[in-house]
Design a protein around this motif. Sequence first.
Motif, PDB file in Angstrom:
ATOM      1  N   ARG A  48       0.892  -1.309   0.027  1.00  0.00           N
ATOM      2  CA  ARG A  48      -0.050  -0.173  -0.026  1.00  0.00           C
ATOM      3  C   ARG A  48       0.834   1.360   0.021  1.00  0.00           C
ATOM      4  N   SER A  49       1.895   1.237   0.546  1.00  0.00           N
ATOM      5  CA  SER A  49       2.943   2.212   0.772  1.00  0.00           C
ATOM      6  C   SER A  49       4.381   1.714   0.908  1.00  0.00           C
ATOM      7  N   LEU A  50       5.313   2.577   0.323  1.00  0.00           N
ATOM      8  CA  LEU A  50       6.643   2.313   0.321  1.00  0.00           C
ATOM      9  C   LEU A  50       7.375   3.443   0.478  1.00  0.00           C
ATOM     10  N   GLY A  51       8.530   3.551   1.137  1.00  0.00           N
ATOM     11  CA  GLY A  51       9.312   4.478   1.599  1.00  0.00           C
ATOM     12  C   GLY A  51      10.762   4.091   1.718  1.00  0.00           C
ATOM     13  N   PHE A  52      11.683   5.053   1.421  1.00  0.00           N
ATOM     14  CA  PHE A  52      13.075   5.002   1.426  1.00  0.00           C
ATOM     15  C   PHE A  52      13.898   6.241   1.502  1.00  0.00           C
ATOM     16  N   VAL A  53      15.064   6.185   1.971  1.00  0.00           N
ATOM     17  CA  VAL A  53      15.770   7.486   1.955  1.00  0.00           C
ATOM     18  C   VAL A  53      16.721   7.272   0.655  1.00  0.00           C
ATOM     19  N   HIS A  54      16.555   8.354  -0.132  1.00  0.00           N
ATOM     20  CA  HIS A  54      17.234   8.353  -1.746  1.00  0.00           C
ATOM     21  C   HIS A  54      18.926   8.306  -1.078  1.00  0.00           C
ATOM     22  N   PRO A  55      19.128   7.388  -2.157  1.00  0.00           N
ATOM     23  CA  PRO A  55      20.649   7.371  -1.522  1.00  0.00           C
ATOM     24  C   PRO A  55      21.498   8.386  -2.015  1.00  0.00           C
ATOM     25  N   VAL A  56      21.254   9.281  -3.010  1.00  0.00           N
ATOM     26  CA  VAL A  56      22.133  10.345  -3.228  1.00  0.00           C
ATOM     27  C   VAL A  56      21.605  11.554  -2.456  1.00  0.00           C
ATOM     28  N   SER A  57      20.411  11.854  -2.659  1.00  0.00           N
ATOM     29  CA  SER A  57      19.985  13.140  -1.839  1.00  0.00           C
ATOM     30  C   SER A  57      19.970  13.069  -0.515  1.00  0.00           C
ATOM     31  N   GLY A  58      19.530  11.787   0.153  1.00  0.00           N
ATOM     32  CA  GLY A  58      19.140  11.584   1.536  1.00  0.00           C
ATOM     33  C   GLY A  58      17.834  12.226   1.848  1.00  0.00           C
ATOM     34  N   GLU A  59      17.207  12.543   0.815  1.00  0.00           N
ATOM     35  CA  GLU A  59      15.539  12.784   1.189  1.00  0.00           C
ATOM     36  C   GLU A  59      14.745  11.591   1.116  1.00  0.00           C
ATOM     37  N   ASP A  60      13.758  11.673   1.985  1.00  0.00           N
ATOM     38  CA  ASP A  60      12.664  10.822   2.269  1.00  0.00           C
ATOM     39  C   ASP A  60      11.913  10.657   1.040  1.00  0.00           C
ATOM     40  N   VAL A  61      11.862   9.457   0.554  1.00  0.00           N
ATOM     41  CA  VAL A  61      10.989   9.371  -0.926  1.00  0.00           C
ATOM     42  C   VAL A  61       9.847   8.298  -0.336  1.00  0.00           C
ATOM     43  N   ASN A  62       8.594   8.670  -0.639  1.00  0.00           N
ATOM     44  CA  ASN A  62       7.366   7.904  -0.255  1.00  0.00           C
ATOM     45  C   ASN A  62       6.377   7.620  -1.450  1.00  0.00           C
ATOM     46  N   PHE A  63       6.076   6.685  -1.399  1.00  0.00           N
ATOM     47  CA  PHE A  63       4.830   6.205  -2.724  1.00  0.00           C
ATOM     48  C   PHE A  63       3.692   5.557  -1.704  1.00  0.00           C
ATOM     49  N   ALA A  64       2.501   5.963  -2.381  1.00  0.00           N
ATOM     50  CA  ALA A  64       1.262   5.154  -1.919  1.00  0.00           C
ATOM     51  C   ALA A  64       0.334   4.708  -3.016  1.00  0.00           C
ATOM     52  N   VAL A  65      -0.283   3.758  -3.092  1.00  0.00           N
ATOM     53  CA  VAL A  65      -1.025   3.386  -4.245  1.00  0.00           C
ATOM     54  C   VAL A  65      -2.124   2.463  -3.749  1.00  0.00           C
ATOM     55  N   ASP A  66      -3.352   2.549  -4.107  1.00  0.00           N
ATOM     56  CA  ASP A  66      -4.242   1.622  -4.104  1.00  0.00           C
ATOM     57  C   ASP A  66      -4.366   0.309  -4.571  1.00  0.00           C
ATOM     58  N   PRO A  67      -4.641  -0.833  -4.143  1.00  0.00           N
ATOM     59  CA  PRO A  67      -4.420  -1.950  -4.571  1.00  0.00           C
ATOM     60  C   PRO A  67      -5.052  -2.132  -6.089  1.00  0.00           C
ATOM     61  N   PRO A  68      -4.511  -2.835  -7.077  1.00  0.00           N
ATOM     62  CA  PRO A  68      -5.108  -2.938  -8.425  1.00  0.00           C
ATOM     63  C   PRO A  68      -6.591  -3.614  -8.178  1.00  0.00           C
ATOM     64  N   LEU A  69      -7.433  -3.744  -9.398  1.00  0.00           N
ATOM     65  CA  LEU A  69      -8.788  -4.058  -9.000  1.00  0.00           C
ATOM     66  C   LEU A  69      -8.810  -5.608  -9.009  1.00  0.00           C
ATOM     67  N   ASP A  70      -7.896  -6.521  -9.679  1.00  0.00           N
ATOM     68  CA  ASP A  70      -8.019  -8.004  -9.350  1.00  0.00           C
ATOM     69  C   ASP A  70      -7.555  -8.250  -7.960  1.00  0.00           C
TER      70      ASP A  70
END
Length: 81
Positions: A48-70
């Motif tokens: 549902r969500s995924l996050g990590f620290v960008h290896p170059v910029s050190g910025e927190d990067v976060n993604f969130a997406v609803d599950p696919p219909l299937d």
Amino acid sequence: MGHPIIGDDTYGGGESAAAGFLRRNEVMSASAARSIAESCGRPMLHARSLGFVHPVSGEDVNFAVDPPLDFVDVFTELSKY
């Protein structure tokens, strides 16, 4: 971990492992479990969500997406039990 992923033939043991898990734990009948497992054309694994620290910029990067219909369809079917 003892919880097979429906549709995962490589690590989860495929549809028979997931159906067997549901049947053994008396969640549903063998035919219902097999029917749901066979309806999946891919592994039913979703973040549902995924996050990590960008290896170059050190910025927190976060993604969130609803599950696919299937995925929602399979979850809806499983939630009936």
